[in-house]
Design a protein around this motif. Structure first.
Motif, PDB file in Angstrom:
ATOM      1  N   PRO A  62       0.889  -1.106   0.079  1.00 30.89           N
ATOM      2  CA  PRO A  62      -0.109   0.100   0.154  1.00 30.89           C
ATOM      3  C   PRO A  62       0.846   1.236  -0.114  1.00 30.89           C
ATOM      4  N   ARG A  63       0.500   2.319  -0.570  1.00 34.07           N
ATOM      5  CA  ARG A  63       1.385   3.446  -0.798  1.00 34.07           C
ATOM      6  C   ARG A  63       1.771   4.255   0.620  1.00 34.07           C
ATOM      7  N   ALA A  64       0.942   3.873   1.684  1.00 34.95           N
ATOM      8  CA  ALA A  64       1.129   4.485   2.729  1.00 34.95           C
ATOM      9  C   ALA A  64       2.418   3.754   3.728  1.00 34.95           C
ATOM     10  N   LYS A  65       2.396   2.515   3.195  1.00 36.22           N
ATOM     11  CA  LYS A  65       3.608   1.832   3.774  1.00 36.22           C
ATOM     12  C   LYS A  65       4.808   1.708   2.807  1.00 36.22           C
ATOM     13  N   ARG A  66       4.732   2.212   1.734  1.00 39.21           N
ATOM     14  CA  ARG A  66       6.034   2.497   1.081  1.00 39.21           C
ATOM     15  C   ARG A  66       7.136   3.380   1.532  1.00 39.21           C
ATOM     16  N   PRO A  67       8.529   2.907   1.275  1.00 36.38           N
ATOM     17  CA  PRO A  67       9.598   3.967   1.889  1.00 36.38           C
ATOM     18  C   PRO A  67       9.434   5.131   1.138  1.00 36.38           C
ATOM     19  N   ARG A 120      10.737   6.884  -2.901  1.00 42.17           N
ATOM     20  CA  ARG A 120      10.688   5.594  -3.817  1.00 42.17           C
ATOM     21  C   ARG A 120       9.621   5.737  -4.741  1.00 42.17           C
ATOM     22  N   GLU A 121       8.967   7.053  -4.782  1.00 48.18           N
ATOM     23  CA  GLU A 121       7.844   7.351  -5.851  1.00 48.18           C
ATOM     24  C   GLU A 121       8.438   7.262  -7.403  1.00 48.18           C
ATOM     25  N   PRO A 122       7.403   6.504  -8.185  1.00 47.78           N
ATOM     26  CA  PRO A 122       7.706   6.504  -9.582  1.00 47.78           C
ATOM     27  C   PRO A 122       7.610   7.774 -10.077  1.00 47.78           C
TER      28      PRO A 122
END
Length: 76
Positions: free
Chosen positions: A63-68, A71-73
């Motif tokens: 999920p987006r909230a748990k991504r580091p 590291r957004e595309p």
């Protein structure tokens, strides 16, 4: 031109029922030439080139909230 052919056919006063026929008639020569090339070439097995996906393998969804952070595309 294909996107505007309906407008042109309407301006010419052609009945709407004739639009598919008028669309197909000029393309028939190309379709037949492609079919003939397919039939005459013994090495050609399919009508379209093969596509191989070379990208990332299957990945788990995060999920987006748990991504580091950071590291957004890149936007497309």
């Amino acid at each position: 031109m294909a996107n505007y052919s309906g407008i042109i056919y309407q301006a010419l006063g052609l009945p709407t029922a004739m639009f598919p026929v008028m669309f197909a008639i000029p393309r028939t020569a190309g379709w037949l030439a492609q079919w003939l090339e397919l039939v005459q070439d013994p090495e050609q097995k399919i009508a379209r080139p093969r596509q191989l996906y070379l990208g990332e393998g299957e990945r788990d969804y995060i999920p987006r909230a748990k991504r580091p952070a950071g590291r957004e595309p890149a936007p497309v």
